[in-house]
Motif scaffolding. Sequence first.
Motif, mmCIF file in Angstrom:
data_model
loop_
_atom_site.group_PDB
_atom_site.id
_atom_site.type_symbol
_atom_site.label_atom_id
_atom_site.label_comp_id
_atom_site.label_asym_id
_atom_site.label_seq_id
_atom_site.Cartn_x
_atom_site.Cartn_y
_atom_site.Cartn_z
ATOM 1 N N GLN A 206 81.561 11.272 -163.178
ATOM 2 C CA GLN A 206 82.617 11.222 -163.639
ATOM 3 C C GLN A 206 83.390 12.257 -162.835
ATOM 4 O O GLN A 206 84.259 11.630 -162.730
ATOM 5 N N GLN A 207 82.733 13.886 -162.753
ATOM 6 C CA GLN A 207 83.654 14.733 -161.924
ATOM 7 C C GLN A 207 84.626 14.135 -161.149
ATOM 8 O O GLN A 207 84.947 14.605 -160.437
ATOM 9 N N GLU A 208 82.849 13.594 -160.552
ATOM 10 C CA GLU A 208 83.294 13.187 -158.356
ATOM 11 C C GLU A 208 84.402 12.178 -158.708
ATOM 12 O O GLU A 208 85.327 12.523 -157.832
ATOM 13 N N VAL A 209 84.757 11.959 -159.761
ATOM 14 C CA VAL A 209 85.064 10.470 -159.578
ATOM 15 C C VAL A 209 86.718 10.889 -159.651
ATOM 16 O O VAL A 209 88.147 10.608 -159.426
ATOM 17 N N PHE A 210 86.838 11.801 -160.816
ATOM 18 C CA PHE A 210 87.830 12.699 -161.848
ATOM 19 C C PHE A 210 88.399 13.559 -160.379
ATOM 20 O O PHE A 210 89.665 13.816 -159.924
ATOM 21 N N ASP A 211 87.655 14.028 -159.910
ATOM 22 C CA ASP A 211 88.023 15.091 -158.465
ATOM 23 C C ASP A 211 88.817 14.263 -157.502
ATOM 24 O O ASP A 211 89.750 14.943 -156.779
ATOM 25 N N GLY A 212 88.565 13.283 -157.532
ATOM 26 C CA GLY A 212 89.119 12.567 -156.407
ATOM 27 C C GLY A 212 90.872 11.979 -157.155
ATOM 28 O O GLY A 212 91.406 11.712 -156.244
ATOM 29 N N LEU A 213 90.851 11.486 -158.182
ATOM 30 C CA LEU A 213 91.977 11.244 -158.759
ATOM 31 C C LEU A 213 93.173 12.341 -158.853
ATOM 32 O O LEU A 213 94.187 11.969 -157.952
ATOM 33 N N SER A 214 92.062 13.898 -158.852
ATOM 34 C CA SER A 214 92.855 14.657 -158.996
ATOM 35 C C SER A 214 93.588 14.836 -157.431
ATOM 36 O O SER A 214 94.962 15.615 -157.355
ATOM 37 N N LYS A 222 103.113 10.516 -150.859
ATOM 38 C CA LYS A 222 101.966 10.232 -149.910
ATOM 39 C C LYS A 222 101.800 9.236 -150.668
ATOM 40 O O LYS A 222 101.715 9.069 -151.861
ATOM 41 N N ARG A 223 100.427 7.801 -150.980
ATOM 42 C CA ARG A 223 100.483 6.785 -150.760
ATOM 43 C C ARG A 223 99.466 6.835 -151.385
ATOM 44 O O ARG A 223 98.157 7.426 -151.290
ATOM 45 N N ARG A 224 99.787 6.820 -153.081
ATOM 46 C CA ARG A 224 98.499 6.793 -154.212
ATOM 47 C C ARG A 224 98.813 5.881 -154.700
ATOM 48 O O ARG A 224 99.307 5.386 -156.256
ATOM 49 N N ARG A 225 97.458 4.895 -154.938
ATOM 50 C CA ARG A 225 96.709 4.195 -155.318
ATOM 51 C C ARG A 225 95.442 4.187 -155.414
ATOM 52 O O ARG A 225 94.691 4.826 -154.151
ATOM 53 N N THR A 237 87.467 4.311 -169.130
ATOM 54 C CA THR A 237 88.289 4.515 -169.220
ATOM 55 C C THR A 237 88.743 6.671 -169.787
ATOM 56 O O THR A 237 89.241 6.928 -169.533
ATOM 57 N N ARG A 238 87.214 6.928 -169.889
ATOM 58 C CA ARG A 238 86.882 8.811 -169.678
ATOM 59 C C ARG A 238 87.562 9.245 -168.859
ATOM 60 O O ARG A 238 88.462 10.369 -168.951
ATOM 61 N N VAL A 239 87.171 9.245 -167.774
ATOM 62 C CA VAL A 239 88.063 9.367 -166.246
ATOM 63 C C VAL A 239 89.243 9.721 -166.702
ATOM 64 O O VAL A 239 89.987 10.604 -165.535
ATOM 65 N N THR A 240 89.574 7.806 -166.171
ATOM 66 C CA THR A 240 91.022 8.278 -166.777
ATOM 67 C C THR A 240 91.253 9.060 -167.130
ATOM 68 O O THR A 240 92.897 9.106 -167.268
ATOM 69 N N VAL A 241 91.023 8.297 -168.731
ATOM 70 C CA VAL A 241 92.244 9.739 -170.146
ATOM 71 C C VAL A 241 92.362 10.962 -169.252
ATOM 72 O O VAL A 241 93.165 11.403 -169.342
ATOM 73 N N GLU A 242 90.744 11.371 -169.323
ATOM 74 C CA GLU A 242 91.066 13.041 -168.558
ATOM 75 C C GLU A 242 91.671 13.574 -167.750
ATOM 76 O O GLU A 242 92.479 14.579 -167.830
ATOM 77 N N ALA A 243 92.237 11.702 -166.593
ATOM 78 C CA ALA A 243 93.075 12.900 -165.401
ATOM 79 C C ALA A 243 94.395 12.252 -166.351
ATOM 80 O O ALA A 243 95.292 13.337 -165.685
#
Length: 268
Positions: A206-214, A222-225, A237-243
């Motif tokens: 989850q942290q890996e996904v969160f770092d990518g979002l951050s 820049k393009r942000r999608r 949902t948990r990772v997105t809420v954290e971000a």
Amino acid sequence: ADVREVARCQRVTRLRLKIGYMAQATPCLMWDGTLHLDLEQLAPLSRAERLRRLVVEIVTSGWLDGSPADVLRRLGDARLDERRLHVARGAALAERLLRAVGNRIEPLSEALGQPLRDMEFVRQCMPRQIAELVLAQLGPATLTALRDTLEDEGLQPPMRWNTAAALAFATSIGFPPEFASSAEARREPEEFVSGPIELPPLHDFQQEVFDGLSSLLASGTKRRRAVISLPTGGGKTRVTVEAAVRLVLAPEGATRNILWIAQTDDLC
């Protein structure tokens, strides 16, 4: 008993009523004391429409032991539990939905909305796939959106949702409790939620996904999608809420507005 002795039905195909030079397709026709039934023409109709057309044809035959309205009401109430049980016995939710609408594609396509149902890939979908699309598109609001169709199929859905009767109805046809709710329920114009709360640390994946979002959110103009892909229960949902929480709590001057769009109350 005397009515059963004289009542005669005949199954036919490609039934037409010819008047002059015009021939009009008709799903059923009372002619010379015999009710002719074209099952191919009857099948696409809702249960309520099939019953109505049958009663209209035989109303002058002497077969009825009551007024047409009374007969329709009694036929509508007959074997209700059996019809609901037939829906509930579907192997999966999409199959139950298909049974609930009388295996008709038209009401499901209407529920999808014109932009989606006009797409080429949707036109090529099988009935089961159309039902799956409707469930994915509408979620727990599916039964609410299809209430009139469920009524036409003789399932007698509740007049009001978010009630005990609605919960009993959803359960009786094999749908989860959340399908007894209505997206049209009245809500307060504002809702205040206390926070922030302390959340447990993210797992490594989850942290890996969160770092990518951050990194994405910090990339300026820049393009942000992004599309987050994790297995069911993996914590999308948990990772997105954290971000989102971290963004709201960012230092002064940073962008701190979050617009959260979701198709279910649970995600909201």
